[in-house]
Every structure is written in C-alpha cells, then in structure tokens.
Design a protein around this motif. Sequence first.
Motif, PDB file in Angstrom:
ATOM      1  N   LEU A   5       0.805  -1.361  -0.117  1.00 36.86           N
ATOM      2  CA  LEU A   5      -0.069  -0.218  -0.161  1.00 36.86           C
ATOM      3  C   LEU A   5       0.749   1.327   0.022  1.00 36.86           C
ATOM      4  O   LEU A   5       0.756   2.231  -0.535  1.00 36.86           O
ATOM      5  CB  LEU A   5      -0.744   0.196   1.424  1.00 36.86           C
ATOM      6  CG  LEU A   5      -1.877   1.248   1.509  1.00 36.86           C
ATOM      7  CD1 LEU A   5      -3.416   0.790   1.609  1.00 36.86           C
ATOM      8  CD2 LEU A   5      -1.396   1.992   2.600  1.00 36.86           C
ATOM      9  N   ALA A   6       1.827   1.223   0.766  1.00 40.19           N
ATOM     10  CA  ALA A   6       2.724   2.404   0.871  1.00 40.19           C
ATOM     11  C   ALA A   6       3.595   2.385  -0.459  1.00 40.19           C
ATOM     12  O   ALA A   6       3.797   3.588  -1.070  1.00 40.19           O
ATOM     13  CB  ALA A   6       4.000   2.361   2.217  1.00 40.19           C
ATOM     14  N   GLY A   7       4.051   1.444  -0.830  1.00 37.48           N
ATOM     15  CA  GLY A   7       5.123   1.349  -2.140  1.00 37.48           C
ATOM     16  C   GLY A   7       4.179   1.895  -3.311  1.00 37.48           C
ATOM     17  O   GLY A   7       4.673   2.573  -4.246  1.00 37.48           O
ATOM     18  N   MET A   8       2.773   1.500  -3.376  1.00 37.62           N
ATOM     19  CA  MET A   8       2.045   1.959  -4.474  1.00 37.62           C
ATOM     20  C   MET A   8       1.291   3.356  -4.465  1.00 37.62           C
ATOM     21  O   MET A   8       0.758   3.905  -5.406  1.00 37.62           O
ATOM     22  CB  MET A   8       0.845   0.984  -4.532  1.00 37.62           C
ATOM     23  CG  MET A   8       0.999  -0.698  -4.911  1.00 37.62           C
ATOM     24  SD  MET A   8       1.304  -1.103  -6.608  1.00 37.62           S
ATOM     25  CE  MET A   8      -0.413  -0.879  -7.273  1.00 37.62           C
ATOM     26  N   ARG A   9       1.756   3.927  -3.379  1.00 35.31           N
ATOM     27  CA  ARG A   9       1.211   5.475  -2.993  1.00 35.31           C
ATOM     28  C   ARG A   9      -0.179   5.291  -3.222  1.00 35.31           C
ATOM     29  O   ARG A   9      -0.690   6.551  -3.656  1.00 35.31           O
ATOM     30  CB  ARG A   9       2.107   6.210  -3.995  1.00 35.31           C
ATOM     31  CG  ARG A   9       3.792   6.257  -3.812  1.00 35.31           C
ATOM     32  CD  ARG A   9       4.272   7.186  -4.621  1.00 35.31           C
ATOM     33  NE  ARG A   9       3.911   8.512  -4.363  1.00 35.31           N
ATOM     34  CZ  ARG A   9       4.214   9.686  -5.251  1.00 35.31           C
ATOM     35  NH1 ARG A   9       4.676   9.428  -6.514  1.00 35.31           N
ATOM     36  NH2 ARG A   9       3.698  10.817  -4.821  1.00 35.31           N
ATOM     37  N   LEU A  10      -1.036   4.501  -2.687  1.00 36.49           N
ATOM     38  CA  LEU A  10      -2.453   4.355  -2.766  1.00 36.49           C
ATOM     39  C   LEU A  10      -2.756   5.579  -1.873  1.00 36.49           C
ATOM     40  O   LEU A  10      -2.262   5.939  -0.774  1.00 36.49           O
ATOM     41  CB  LEU A  10      -2.873   3.061  -1.976  1.00 36.49           C
ATOM     42  CG  LEU A  10      -3.450   2.342  -3.150  1.00 36.49           C
ATOM     43  CD1 LEU A  10      -2.367   1.787  -4.068  1.00 36.49           C
ATOM     44  CD2 LEU A  10      -4.266   0.950  -2.474  1.00 36.49           C
ATOM     45  N   GLN A  11      -4.015   6.030  -2.334  1.00 34.46           N
ATOM     46  CA  GLN A  11      -4.667   7.302  -1.648  1.00 34.46           C
ATOM     47  C   GLN A  11      -6.143   6.815  -1.430  1.00 34.46           C
ATOM     48  O   GLN A  11      -6.432   5.827  -1.932  1.00 34.46           O
ATOM     49  CB  GLN A  11      -4.656   8.642  -2.323  1.00 34.46           C
ATOM     50  CG  GLN A  11      -3.220   9.024  -2.525  1.00 34.46           C
ATOM     51  CD  GLN A  11      -2.959  10.185  -3.254  1.00 34.46           C
ATOM     52  OE1 GLN A  11      -3.877  10.687  -3.782  1.00 34.46           O
ATOM     53  NE2 GLN A  11      -1.587  10.477  -3.651  1.00 34.46           N
ATOM     54  N   GLU A  12      -6.935   7.539  -0.727  1.00 34.82           N
ATOM     55  CA  GLU A  12      -8.324   7.050  -0.272  1.00 34.82           C
ATOM     56  C   GLU A  12      -9.076   7.000  -1.620  1.00 34.82           C
ATOM     57  O   GLU A  12      -8.830   7.956  -2.701  1.00 34.82           O
ATOM     58  CB  GLU A  12      -8.856   8.153   0.497  1.00 34.82           C
ATOM     59  CG  GLU A  12     -10.377   7.724   1.064  1.00 34.82           C
ATOM     60  CD  GLU A  12     -10.701   8.334   2.333  1.00 34.82           C
ATOM     61  OE1 GLU A  12     -11.861   7.856   2.820  1.00 34.82           O
ATOM     62  OE2 GLU A  12     -10.261   9.326   2.492  1.00 34.82           O
ATOM     63  N   GLY A  13      -9.852   6.101  -1.957  1.00 36.33           N
ATOM     64  CA  GLY A  13     -10.566   5.715  -2.978  1.00 36.33           C
ATOM     65  C   GLY A  13      -9.730   4.890  -4.030  1.00 36.33           C
ATOM     66  O   GLY A  13     -10.254   4.387  -4.981  1.00 36.33           O
ATOM     67  N   ASP A  14      -8.290   4.559  -3.907  1.00 35.61           N
ATOM     68  CA  ASP A  14      -7.637   3.826  -4.935  1.00 35.61           C
ATOM     69  C   ASP A  14      -7.853   2.153  -4.288  1.00 35.61           C
ATOM     70  O   ASP A  14      -8.013   2.008  -3.240  1.00 35.61           O
ATOM     71  CB  ASP A  14      -6.200   4.075  -4.640  1.00 35.61           C
ATOM     72  CG  ASP A  14      -5.746   5.533  -5.485  1.00 35.61           C
ATOM     73  OD1 ASP A  14      -6.629   5.866  -5.980  1.00 35.61           O
ATOM     74  OD2 ASP A  14      -4.701   5.881  -5.091  1.00 35.61           O
ATOM     75  N   ILE A  15      -7.708   1.569  -5.232  1.00 35.99           N
ATOM     76  CA  ILE A  15      -7.844   0.023  -4.991  1.00 35.99           C
ATOM     77  C   ILE A  15      -6.601  -0.542  -5.719  1.00 35.99           C
ATOM     78  O   ILE A  15      -6.334  -0.251  -6.969  1.00 35.99           O
ATOM     79  CB  ILE A  15      -9.047  -0.468  -5.461  1.00 35.99           C
ATOM     80  CG1 ILE A  15      -9.374  -2.141  -5.063  1.00 35.99           C
ATOM     81  CG2 ILE A  15      -9.306  -0.417  -6.944  1.00 35.99           C
ATOM     82  CD1 ILE A  15     -10.667  -2.552  -5.145  1.00 35.99           C
TER      83      ILE A  15
END
Length: 419
Positions: A266-276
């Motif tokens: 999750l950290a490495g993909m730089r996910l933000q709210e709403g991302d999957i």
Amino acid sequence: LKVIAIDEQLRVIYEDNVHFDKDLPEFKTQGGVYIHSDRLTVTSPVLMWVKALDMILEKMKSSGFNFSQVRALSGAGQQHGSVYWKKGSIHILKNASSELPLHQSLKSCFSVSNSPIWMDSSTASQCSALEKAVGGAQHLASITGSRAYERFTGNQIAKIYSQNPEVYMQTERISLVSSFAASLFLGDYAPIDYSDGSGMNLLQIWEKVWSASCLDACAPGLEEKLGCPVPSHSVLGPISPYYSQRYGFSPDCKIVAFTGDNPASLAGMRLQEGDIAISLGTSDTLFLWIQEPTPALEGHILCNPVDSQTYMALLCFKNGSLMRERIRDDCASGSWDEFSKALSSTVAGNNGNLGFYFDVMEITPEAVGIHRFNRDNQKVVSAFPKEVEIRALIEGQFMAKRIHAEKLGYKVSKYDEKA
C-alpha cells in the motif's frame, strides 16, 4: 529474500535476491516452506531466513556495493509468520561477532526452529476458543479488524502454548517476520509496528494497544513477550555495530520499523483514499485505503502504515499464483506465452463457462476443490477444453475478488464512459 537500494531520487541503484529452494538447498524447502504430513501445518526454518540475509549481503559486498552510503534501511516481511527467541538470545544478538556470519552466531537462539507462516491452517480449535473468549467472531473483528483466522499470530501462539507450554515459557520475545528482520539489523529486539501488528488478532486497531482479553485468551504473560507496538514509520535506532564492522555500513545508518508485505505494498504503490490495488502473488490480495472502516466477518482491516489515523482494508485469496501456475503447467505446457495466447483466443465471458479453482482450502470464501459450471449453470465435473479452462480460471478469480469486495461495502467504480 529481495534487496533493493534506491537513491534520493528513488532511482534503483542495486537489486538482487536469494531464492530459498535453489540457493539454500540444504534446508530442503519447497517454495521456501515445509508442508507437514497433516497438510495443515506449514512452517519455514528460521535459520534459512538468517542465512539468506548473510548470503545477500555477501553478494552485495563481492559486487562492490558501497554500504557506507546507506542512510536508512527498512523492509517488509510476509505477514502473520512468527519467530520465537529463546531466553538469553538478546545478549547473543547484541554481541554477535563480526568475524562470523550471523546464522552461526544465532543458531541456538530460537525456541521454535521452524516458524509457523501465513500458509498454516492448523489452529482451528484456537480460533474457536479466541472468538468464544471475546464474545463472538464479529466482536473479535470489531476489536482487532478481523475475525479469528488460522494463520493469524495470536492463534499460532495459542497453539504453541497449548502443545508445548515449556517451549513457550523458554521464549523471551515473539517477533513477526517483519520485526524479526528489523531485529537482525538493529542488534536488539525491534518492536512490532501497528500495521503488521493488526494482522495478529491481538491488537486493538482503534487504540493501537494490545487487547487484554485477546492476549489472555491466547497465552499467559504474552504482552511482555510482544513488547510495545509502534507506528510503522518509526525510526528504531542506528544499525548494529556488527554491520559496520563486517560490511562497512555507516554507524549513523538508521533502521526504520519494518512492516508486513501487504501494508508495504500500500505504501509502495502510493495508494490514496479511493484507490484500489490488486497484488497477484502466491496469495492474491486486494487492498485499499479507507478512513472509516467497518470490520466484517470476511476480509481484514489493518492500521494504515503511512497514516496511523487511517486504515487499509484487505482481502486475501490463498489460491493465487500457485493455482495459476498449476493450470499453466496442466494446460499450457508450463509456458506463460502459451497461457496468454490461449487466454486471448477465447472471448470475455467464456461463453458462460465458469470455474472456481481451490487446490488448498481458500480463505475467502472457505471452500476447496475445482468447481466448474457451464452456461446453463449446471455443475460440470470433467475438465474444460484447455483454453476454456484458462479463461475460466482467470475470470473466476477476478469475479470472486469483485464479489467479495462489494460485499464488504467497497465501491468498485466503472471508468467514465466518455474518457
């Protein structure tokens, strides 16, 4: 075991890996694990992990890697696995001789030589007992983010305590695989981080402290053996002198808390709210960033490794790449190119032919076996033609991900048709 070094612009300057089965054949693992005779118990030898670390650092050294330039070091470990340090091991860890590879210094440090890992499903009775002790499966999920799962560390600890209480009593610290790896670099017991700690059925995910009722249900005196959890981005301290002396690391190199492989994704993909995001690994995982989680009986809510005030939701499917590889071997002569061509030769929807493929007991949902259906929804027992089988597998796996995600209230948005 993989290593990657990046510079301040996030450019990759070094990358390498050690393959457990191939590079460490003396441990006789298959896929890095031992599957025991009951087919439920799955472990990995702790010393294999330590020896792999020795091996990868020696590879870096012989390639001329400049360790003195490393400013900070962190990592990720497979979630749910646990390591049991024998009483007195802290002194050996702190004072390891830089003349010896680490695995030689630590060979007598573990009260459990084979670590239970995420593939283990031998703790059904401990799971039932834990859920009962805290007032049911949903209540446990409301406290810890998940109902009781067989691979989760609390239940694994409970099994060790019930079967080998003397081994448990000889244990002074229990690490997750992530905090274990951090400990090797720190030269001290590294704390468990919030995010990986929330995959144990032991951490109160709202308050970020161990749950007394869960600890008590698993084993006595457990809080002391776990230490205090910390935020996932905590700086734990400088690198152990062992690494400065043996490899030339700067004594100022910082060790940042290690976390679980899924939180790290999750950290490495730089996910933000709403991302999957969907990770296609040995097990497949689907994860996303959420502000206000609603823990349920399926899936997991973990503390967010990037922002301690928010959460990540996770669905895990055990029959991931191992199942795809098996169908590739059976239907495409072991070739991904042939597999891809067969997939492309069939139409989306597979003319109504559908399959759910579980070689091992699945987590989401709890099911096992191969289940094929034709367009009339009749259960088909025999195999599909090869190309139909391949598409049935891929479509079935992704359909399951979407169905279970939506059950948990995830909104899988469709692309804007005008885009």
